[in-house]
Design a protein around this motif. Structure first.
Motif, PDB file in Angstrom:
ATOM      1  N   GLU A  83       0.822  -1.218   0.000  1.00  0.00           N
ATOM      2  CA  GLU A  83       0.000   0.000   0.000  1.00  0.00           C
ATOM      3  C   GLU A  83       0.854   1.265   0.000  1.00  0.00           C
ATOM      4  N   PHE A  84       1.957   1.242   0.741  1.00  0.00           N
ATOM      5  CA  PHE A  84       2.815   2.421   0.866  1.00  0.00           C
ATOM      6  C   PHE A  84       3.977   2.403  -0.116  1.00  0.00           C
ATOM      7  N   GLY A  85       4.064   1.368  -0.932  1.00  0.00           N
ATOM      8  CA  GLY A  85       5.172   1.271  -1.868  1.00  0.00           C
ATOM      9  C   GLY A  85       6.507   1.126  -1.168  1.00  0.00           C
ATOM     10  N   ALA A  86       6.506   0.457  -0.022  1.00  0.00           N
ATOM     11  CA  ALA A  86       7.722   0.290   0.786  1.00  0.00           C
ATOM     12  C   ALA A  86       8.373  -1.050   0.475  1.00  0.00           C
ATOM     13  N   CYS A  87       9.687  -1.075   0.534  1.00  0.00           N
ATOM     14  CA  CYS A  87      10.433  -2.307   0.289  1.00  0.00           C
ATOM     15  C   CYS A  87      10.720  -2.974   1.635  1.00  0.00           C
ATOM     16  N   VAL A  88       9.862  -3.915   2.005  1.00  0.00           N
ATOM     17  CA  VAL A  88      10.007  -4.646   3.256  1.00  0.00           C
ATOM     18  C   VAL A  88       9.927  -6.137   2.951  1.00  0.00           C
ATOM     19  N   ARG A  89      10.914  -6.874   3.385  1.00  0.00           N
ATOM     20  CA  ARG A  89      10.867  -8.335   3.269  1.00  0.00           C
ATOM     21  C   ARG A  89      10.153  -8.884   4.496  1.00  0.00           C
ATOM     22  N   ALA A  90       9.019  -9.545   4.306  1.00  0.00           N
ATOM     23  CA  ALA A  90       8.217 -10.066   5.412  1.00  0.00           C
ATOM     24  C   ALA A  90       8.343 -11.589   5.468  1.00  0.00           C
ATOM     25  N   VAL A  91       8.702 -12.107   6.649  1.00  0.00           N
ATOM     26  CA  VAL A  91       8.991 -13.534   6.824  1.00  0.00           C
ATOM     27  C   VAL A  91       8.280 -14.040   8.080  1.00  0.00           C
ATOM     28  N   ARG A  92       7.609 -15.202   7.965  1.00  0.00           N
ATOM     29  CA  ARG A  92       7.032 -15.795   9.172  1.00  0.00           C
ATOM     30  C   ARG A  92       8.115 -16.574   9.912  1.00  0.00           C
ATOM     31  N   ALA A  93       8.401 -16.154  11.119  1.00  0.00           N
ATOM     32  CA  ALA A  93       9.397 -16.838  11.934  1.00  0.00           C
ATOM     33  C   ALA A  93       9.235 -16.401  13.383  1.00  0.00           C
ATOM     34  N   ASN A  94       9.310 -17.362  14.293  1.00  0.00           N
ATOM     35  CA  ASN A  94       9.363 -16.960  15.693  1.00  0.00           C
ATOM     36  C   ASN A  94      10.815 -16.664  16.058  1.00  0.00           C
ATOM     37  N   TRP A  95      11.028 -16.203  17.280  1.00  0.00           N
ATOM     38  CA  TRP A  95      12.373 -15.761  17.656  1.00  0.00           C
ATOM     39  C   TRP A  95      13.402 -16.876  17.517  1.00  0.00           C
ATOM     40  N   GLU A  96      13.055 -18.075  17.971  1.00  0.00           N
ATOM     41  CA  GLU A  96      14.010 -19.170  17.942  1.00  0.00           C
ATOM     42  C   GLU A  96      14.391 -19.564  16.520  1.00  0.00           C
TER      43      GLU A  96
END
Length: 251
Positions: free
Chosen positions: A82-95
């Motif tokens: 929506e904002f035209g931002a370059c963000v890599r989104a990954v599903r991961a918990n801390w461990e």
């Protein structure tokens, strides 16, 4: 860990007006962001619906956003688009973070939004902090925000109904927190969060989720940070304040 998969669809009702716009959320961390180069490599490892990650990307930073909830990661990706931002989104918990990223990768790691208490006890919290520390380059910083659990536990189990409607996307909602405070610090506690949306006809739609949490004293957090090679530079801890921030650098 708990997932927020139900609340992910209505999470904006839990974000304050001041932090809902991504640029404003990022601006709330101006003091620590001033320590970074303009193209810094940054990880938001409890990204929620992505307001902070998108705000950081808008400043020219290389941003990765992770969350244990698949629904939160999806919403972050949608906000980025929506904002035209370059963000890599990954599903991961801390461990799982070291499975996705090399050690010494990031200039700054954010763990904000009162998320660390969802790590399962001292062992889980230590593992989470260890993962975050590993990913920081030497001299890099962890930025962590937390509830003041000393204050939360002193109030005991209770029902907390917010005293005013919150408006999002042309709809109003009432936010309710139900706290189950266990007898001992090390016990599993619970927070049930309910968002009751009211439409124009007066119909009420409720979404709720029961979340597990394991509180910790501030002094315990300081010891755990030191144990994983992090030195506290800034702390806003105050026993009378609802929340605090810690900035710790990797030795």
């Amino acid at each position: 860990m708990t997932g927020y998969d139900v609340l992910a669809e209505v999470y904006e009702w839990l974000i304050s007006d001041a932090k809902l716009p991504p640029a404003e959320f990022a601006a709330s961390f101006d003091d620590v962001l001033s320590l970074l180069p303009s193209n810094a490599h940054v990880l938001d490892c409890s990204c929620g619906t992505g307001q902070l990650a998108v705000g950081l990307a808008g400043r020219g930073m290389r941003v990765v956003a992770t969350d244990a909830s698949e629904a939160m990661v999806r919403r972050t990706a949608e906000l980025s688009e929506e904002f035209g931002a370059c963000v890599r989104a990954v599903r991961a918990n801390w461990e799982e973070l070291p499975d996705h990223f090399e050690d010494d990768t990031f200039d700054m790691v954010f763990c904000v939004g009162n998320s660390l208490h969802h790590a399962a006890g001292a062992t889980g919290r230590g593992a989470a902090l260890e993962s975050m520390s590993r990913l920081l380059r030497p001299g890099g910083r962890l930025v962590l925000t937390s509830r003041t659990w000393e204050l939360v536990r002193a109030r005991g189990s209770r029902l907390d109904i917010r005293d005013r409607l919150v408006r999002r996307n042309g709809r109003d909602a009432v936010v309710v927190y139900r706290w189950e405070i266990a007898p001992h610090w090390e016990d599993e506690h619970h927070i049930e969060i309910a968002i009751a949306q009211v439409d124009a006809t007066g119909l009420v739609l409720v979404r709720s989720e029961l979340l597990s949490c394991w509180p910790y004293r501030y002094e315990e957090l300081e010891v755990e940070l030191h144990r994983v090679g992090l030195r506290t530079e800034v702390s806003t801890f105050d026993l009378e304040a609802e929340n605090y921030m810690v900035v710790a650098s990797k030795v």
